[in-house]
Design a protein around this motif. Structure first.
Motif, PDB file in Angstrom:
ATOM      1  N   ARG A 321       0.839  -1.201   0.000  1.00 37.87           N
ATOM      2  CA  ARG A 321       0.000   0.000   0.000  1.00 37.87           C
ATOM      3  C   ARG A 321       0.872   1.249   0.000  1.00 37.87           C
ATOM      4  NH1 ARG A 321      -4.309   0.424   4.487  1.00 37.87           N
ATOM      5  NH2 ARG A 321      -4.767   2.243   3.197  1.00 37.87           N
ATOM      6  N   ARG A 322       1.970   1.189   0.735  1.00 31.87           N
ATOM      7  CA  ARG A 322       2.894   2.321   0.743  1.00 31.87           C
ATOM      8  C   ARG A 322       3.430   2.578  -0.655  1.00 31.87           C
ATOM      9  NH1 ARG A 322       8.976   2.444   3.431  1.00 31.87           N
ATOM     10  NH2 ARG A 322       9.702   4.190   2.183  1.00 31.87           N
ATOM     11  N   ASP A 323       3.892   1.506  -1.316  1.00 30.97           N
ATOM     12  CA  ASP A 323       4.460   1.674  -2.653  1.00 30.97           C
ATOM     13  C   ASP A 323       3.416   2.173  -3.644  1.00 30.97           C
ATOM     14  OD1 ASP A 323       6.842   0.762  -1.622  1.00 30.97           O
ATOM     15  OD2 ASP A 323       6.525  -1.313  -2.271  1.00 30.97           O
ATOM     16  N   ALA A 324       2.147   1.818  -3.415  1.00 33.47           N
ATOM     17  CA  ALA A 324       1.081   2.262  -4.326  1.00 33.47           C
ATOM     18  C   ALA A 324       0.623   3.676  -4.014  1.00 33.47           C
ATOM     19  CB  ALA A 324      -0.102   1.305  -4.234  1.00 33.47           C
ATOM     20  N   GLY A 325       1.121   4.256  -2.920  1.00 35.31           N
ATOM     21  CA  GLY A 325       0.758   5.632  -2.578  1.00 35.31           C
ATOM     22  C   GLY A 325      -0.644   5.772  -2.023  1.00 35.31           C
ATOM     23  N   VAL A 326      -1.175   4.702  -1.367  1.00 35.84           N
ATOM     24  CA  VAL A 326      -2.518   4.780  -0.790  1.00 35.84           C
ATOM     25  C   VAL A 326      -2.473   5.679   0.441  1.00 35.84           C
ATOM     26  CG1 VAL A 326      -4.412   3.477   0.234  1.00 35.84           C
ATOM     27  CG2 VAL A 326      -3.064   2.484  -1.627  1.00 35.84           C
ATOM     28  N   PRO A 327      -3.267   6.742   0.484  1.00 33.67           N
ATOM     29  CA  PRO A 327      -3.194   7.682   1.620  1.00 33.67           C
ATOM     30  C   PRO A 327      -3.925   7.156   2.843  1.00 33.67           C
ATOM     31  CG  PRO A 327      -4.846   8.410   0.077  1.00 33.67           C
ATOM     32  CD  PRO A 327      -4.226   7.176  -0.541  1.00 33.67           C
ATOM     33  N   PHE A 328      -3.584   7.710   4.000  1.00 35.03           N
ATOM     34  CA  PHE A 328      -4.283   7.410   5.250  1.00 35.03           C
ATOM     35  C   PHE A 328      -5.487   8.328   5.382  1.00 35.03           C
ATOM     36  CE2 PHE A 328      -0.278   5.833   7.672  1.00 35.03           C
ATOM     37  CZ  PHE A 328      -0.357   4.644   6.971  1.00 35.03           C
ATOM     38  N   ARG A 329      -6.478   7.863   6.170  1.00 34.30           N
ATOM     39  CA  ARG A 329      -7.534   8.781   6.588  1.00 34.30           C
ATOM     40  C   ARG A 329      -7.005   9.587   7.762  1.00 34.30           C
ATOM     41  NH1 ARG A 329     -10.614   6.431  10.948  1.00 34.30           N
ATOM     42  NH2 ARG A 329      -9.893   4.305  11.413  1.00 34.30           N
ATOM     43  N   SER A 330      -7.426  10.807   7.877  1.00 31.73           N
ATOM     44  CA  SER A 330      -6.909  11.682   8.917  1.00 31.73           C
ATOM     45  C   SER A 330      -8.044  12.396   9.617  1.00 31.73           C
ATOM     46  CB  SER A 330      -5.940  12.717   8.324  1.00 31.73           C
ATOM     47  OG  SER A 330      -5.410  13.554   9.326  1.00 31.73           O
ATOM     48  N   ALA A 331      -7.990  12.379  10.966  1.00 28.48           N
ATOM     49  CA  ALA A 331      -9.008  13.050  11.769  1.00 28.48           C
ATOM     50  C   ALA A 331      -8.386  13.422  13.110  1.00 28.48           C
ATOM     51  CB  ALA A 331     -10.215  12.132  11.965  1.00 28.48           C
ATOM     52  N   PRO A 332      -8.903  14.437  13.781  1.00 27.56           N
ATOM     53  CA  PRO A 332      -8.391  14.780  15.110  1.00 27.56           C
ATOM     54  C   PRO A 332      -8.623  13.623  16.085  1.00 27.56           C
ATOM     55  CG  PRO A 332      -9.742  16.560  14.214  1.00 27.56           C
ATOM     56  CD  PRO A 332      -9.934  15.386  13.326  1.00 27.56           C
ATOM     57  N   LEU A 333      -7.623  13.310  16.899  1.00 23.60           N
ATOM     58  CA  LEU A 333      -7.742  12.191  17.832  1.00 23.60           C
ATOM     59  C   LEU A 333      -6.868  12.428  19.052  1.00 23.60           C
ATOM     60  CD1 LEU A 333      -4.902  10.410  17.322  1.00 23.60           C
ATOM     61  CD2 LEU A 333      -6.120   9.825  15.234  1.00 23.60           C
ATOM     62  N   ASP A 334      -7.185  11.646  20.115  1.00 22.56           N
ATOM     63  CA  ASP A 334      -6.446  11.709  21.367  1.00 22.56           C
ATOM     64  C   ASP A 334      -5.355  10.651  21.318  1.00 22.56           C
ATOM     65  OD1 ASP A 334      -5.483  11.706  23.928  1.00 22.56           O
ATOM     66  OD2 ASP A 334      -7.441  11.763  24.905  1.00 22.56           O
ATOM     67  N   VAL A 335      -4.127  11.072  21.030  1.00 19.81           N
ATOM     68  CA  VAL A 335      -3.043  10.115  20.900  1.00 19.81           C
ATOM     69  C   VAL A 335      -2.639   9.547  22.259  1.00 19.81           C
ATOM     70  CG1 VAL A 335      -1.124  11.741  21.106  1.00 19.81           C
ATOM     71  CG2 VAL A 335      -0.869   9.726  19.663  1.00 19.81           C
ATOM     72  N   SER A 336      -2.940  10.242  23.354  1.00 21.74           N
ATOM     73  CA  SER A 336      -2.628   9.704  24.689  1.00 21.74           C
ATOM     74  C   SER A 336      -3.426   8.425  24.936  1.00 21.74           C
ATOM     75  CB  SER A 336      -2.953  10.746  25.760  1.00 21.74           C
ATOM     76  OG  SER A 336      -2.189  11.921  25.576  1.00 21.74           O
ATOM     77  N   ARG A 337      -4.716   8.435  24.590  1.00 21.85           N
ATOM     78  CA  ARG A 337      -5.557   7.248  24.782  1.00 21.85           C
ATOM     79  C   ARG A 337      -5.065   6.090  23.918  1.00 21.85           C
ATOM     80  NH1 ARG A 337      -9.449   5.184  21.924  1.00 21.85           N
ATOM     81  NH2 ARG A 337      -9.535   6.994  20.544  1.00 21.85           N
ATOM     82  N   ILE A 338      -4.685   6.409  22.657  1.00 27.92           N
ATOM     83  CA  ILE A 338      -4.181   5.360  21.758  1.00 27.92           C
ATOM     84  C   ILE A 338      -2.885   4.776  22.306  1.00 27.92           C
ATOM     85  CG2 ILE A 338      -3.270   4.950  19.451  1.00 27.92           C
ATOM     86  CD1 ILE A 338      -5.251   7.046  18.437  1.00 27.92           C
ATOM     87  N   ALA A 339      -2.009   5.632  22.832  1.00 31.34           N
ATOM     88  CA  ALA A 339      -0.733   5.156  23.375  1.00 31.34           C
ATOM     89  C   ALA A 339      -0.959   4.221  24.561  1.00 31.34           C
ATOM     90  CB  ALA A 339       0.129   6.344  23.774  1.00 31.34           C
ATOM     91  N   LEU A 340      -1.923   4.553  25.423  1.00 26.90           N
ATOM     92  CA  LEU A 340      -2.195   3.686  26.576  1.00 26.90           C
ATOM     93  C   LEU A 340      -2.775   2.341  26.140  1.00 26.90           C
ATOM     94  CD1 LEU A 340      -3.622   6.313  29.100  1.00 26.90           C
ATOM     95  CD2 LEU A 340      -1.394   5.179  29.165  1.00 26.90           C
ATOM     96  N   GLU A 341      -3.618   2.341  25.098  1.00 23.94           N
ATOM     97  CA  GLU A 341      -4.143   1.075  24.570  1.00 23.94           C
ATOM     98  C   GLU A 341      -3.014   0.208  24.034  1.00 23.94           C
ATOM     99  OE1 GLU A 341      -7.025   1.994  21.647  1.00 23.94           O
ATOM    100  OE2 GLU A 341      -8.512   2.795  23.061  1.00 23.94           O
ATOM    101  N   ALA A 342      -2.114   0.817  23.257  1.00 22.02           N
ATOM    102  CA  ALA A 342      -0.971   0.066  22.735  1.00 22.02           C
ATOM    103  C   ALA A 342      -0.078  -0.424  23.864  1.00 22.02           C
ATOM    104  CB  ALA A 342      -0.176   0.949  21.767  1.00 22.02           C
TER     105      ALA A 342
END
Length: 479
Positions: A321-342
């Motif tokens: 997907r990277r080589d094909a240039g497929v973009p990510f979806r982007s939205a405002p998010l709480d990265v602190s919550r994501i970091a704690l889940e990880a």
């Protein structure tokens, strides 16, 4: 069947030739027309002035002494007629020219002595005006054109006769014709020279394109992307094209080398689990009465290799997907919550390591929550793999006015300096890491770098042998 394409060099030479031909023939035509018209008009002016001098003498003194002497120009004949068109007097030598009818010239005057080509351009001298009181004519005497000017004589309302002035046009006709032939011959010769010179200039100017074509053809036949166009002589548009072509070849060569290495490494990585799975399944087929524990161990190995193979294929698809240039979806998010889940997910992967975190709450960015979770988990998993039991792995999430900082710090053996420049390459793993992580794919850090790149951030690895490794990810604040 398609027609054969015309080369750029030939087209340029033809364009040079066409444009030069137009310019040369316009110049030749204007030179001829202006010269010819000015000469014939000057001749008419001389005839009219000569006739008026004679008329002034006859009307003023009853005779003109000009008729008694030979004119300064031997090419001019002056004659005086009475009202009945009988020749009264003429300049010496005029007897060689047959008498003409002055009245016929007045009644039916001739046009200009020059041709239609000269009539298409403005006159350098004003054409003498013809009227019922004077007229120009053209006579043919012994196959040669003569220009005739007739001026009627009147005094006190009484008609006295005519003054006639004549001059041969043969010498001027031949001079004008010679000039026309010379000019158009020079134009034709110049045209041939311009076409030849234009072809030579085009060949030299297009030499870089010829080298490009030759190099591209050689590469197409040999597949050797190491070939380059020769040194550029001039930094003009074609020179920059050659430089850009070389840069493109370098990029293609690098991409080809990466692709070849990727395919070789992928084949190697896929072959190992498939070989293990095939071997265990073959043993199970050949020995169906194998002990239960041994069967369980073999199936457990197959399950592990299947999981590893699925993870490897998933990672490879993600990089595709990277080589094909497929973009990510982007939205405002709480990265602190994501970091704690990880962080909580990584705790299940720990094998005796001590996991710690210092996550500042409420830190926000714009991005893809799934990919950011994957990024942090990759970094934590990578740190756990290379950190011995009993030592710590830490996660830090903090922010300032402009950026968000994610840090994963371990107390592993560190990475040799020679290997640090390659850790973000696909399938690259330093030898010590391979010894401790036989199930790794070597795709984790490349995927992490891609995720950071898609979030317009930066990732930096700092490591020192014997003192652990620190990976810092910088993202823009958002949301």
């Amino acid at each position: 069947m398609p027609s054969k394409a015309v080369s750029i060099r030939l087209r340029l030479a033809l364009w040079y030739g066409v444009l030069s031909a137009i310019a040369l023939f316009i110049m030749a035509f204007l030179s001829y027309a202006l010269f010819a018209r000015s000469q014939y008009v000057a001749q008419d002016q001389v005839l009219r002035l000569s006739a008026r001098h004679v008329a002034a003498g006859v009307l003023g003194a009853g005779r003109s002494y000009i008729l008694d002497t030979k004119p300064e120009s031997a090419n001019i004949v002056l004659r005086l007629y009475n009202g009945n068109e009988r020749l009264v007097q003429a300049t010496p030598g005029a007897e060689q020219v047959p008498p003409a009818s002055p009245r016929a010239t007045i009644v039916s005057p001739a046009g200009p002595a020059y041709d239609q080509a000269a009539a298409m351009v403005p006159a350098l001298r004003v054409d003498p005006v013809q009227s019922t009181k004077n007229a120009f004519g053209i006579l043919i005497i012994r196959g040669e054109r003569w220009r005739q000017y007739v001026l009627p004589l009147e005094k006190n309302g009484r008609f006295l006769g005519y003054v006639e002035a004549l001059t041969p046009l043969g010498p001027l006709d031949r001079a004008v014709s010679d000039l026309k032939n010379l000019l158009f011959s020079l134009a034709a010769i110049s045209l041939v020279a311009v076409i030849g010179l234009g072809g030579s200039i085009a060949r030299r100017a297009l030499a870089p394109i010829a080298r490009l074509t030759s190099t591209a053809g050689d590469i197409a036949q040999s597949g050797d992307l190491s070939r380059r166009v020769g040194p550029v002589e001039h930094p003009d548009e074609l020179g920059r094209l050659a430089m850009t072509f070389n840069e493109m070849l370098g990029s293609l060569q690098a991409s080809s080398q990466v692709q070849q290495r990727f395919l070789a490494d992928a084949s190697h990585e896929l072959r190992a689990p498939l070989t293990i799975m095939q071997g265990n399944l073959e043993l199970l087929r050949l020995h169906p009465d194998m002990e239960t524990q041994e069967k369980h161990d073999m199936l457990s190995d197959v399950e592990k290799e299947t999981t590893r193979l699925a993870r490897l294929v998933s990672d490879m698809l993600l990089l595709a997907r990277r080589d094909a240039g497929v973009p990510f979806r982007s939205a405002p998010l709480d990265v602190s919550r994501i970091a704690l889940e990880a962080f909580r997910n990584a705790q299940r992967l720990a094998g005796g390591q001590v996991l710690k975190h210092a996550v500042q709450p409420g830190v926000r960015v714009c991005g893809d929550p799934d990919r950011l979770h994957q990024l942090i988990l990759i970094l934590l998993d990578n740190a756990l793999k290379f950190t011995p039991a009993g030592r710590s792995v830490g996660l830090i999430v903090t922010e300032d006015q402009e950026r968000v900082l994610l840090v994963v710090q371990d107390e592993g053996p560190g990475i040799p300096a020679a290997d640090q420049a390659h850790v973000f390459e696909r399938f690259y793993r330093a030898d010590p890491g391979r010894a401790r992580d036989p199930g790794g794919t070597g795709l984790g850090l490349p995927i992490a770098a891609w995720i950071v790149e898609q979030h317009q951030g930066s990732i930096e690895l700092k490591s020192e042998e014997g003192h652990g490794t620190r990976v810092e990810v910088t993202l823009k604040r958002g949301g």
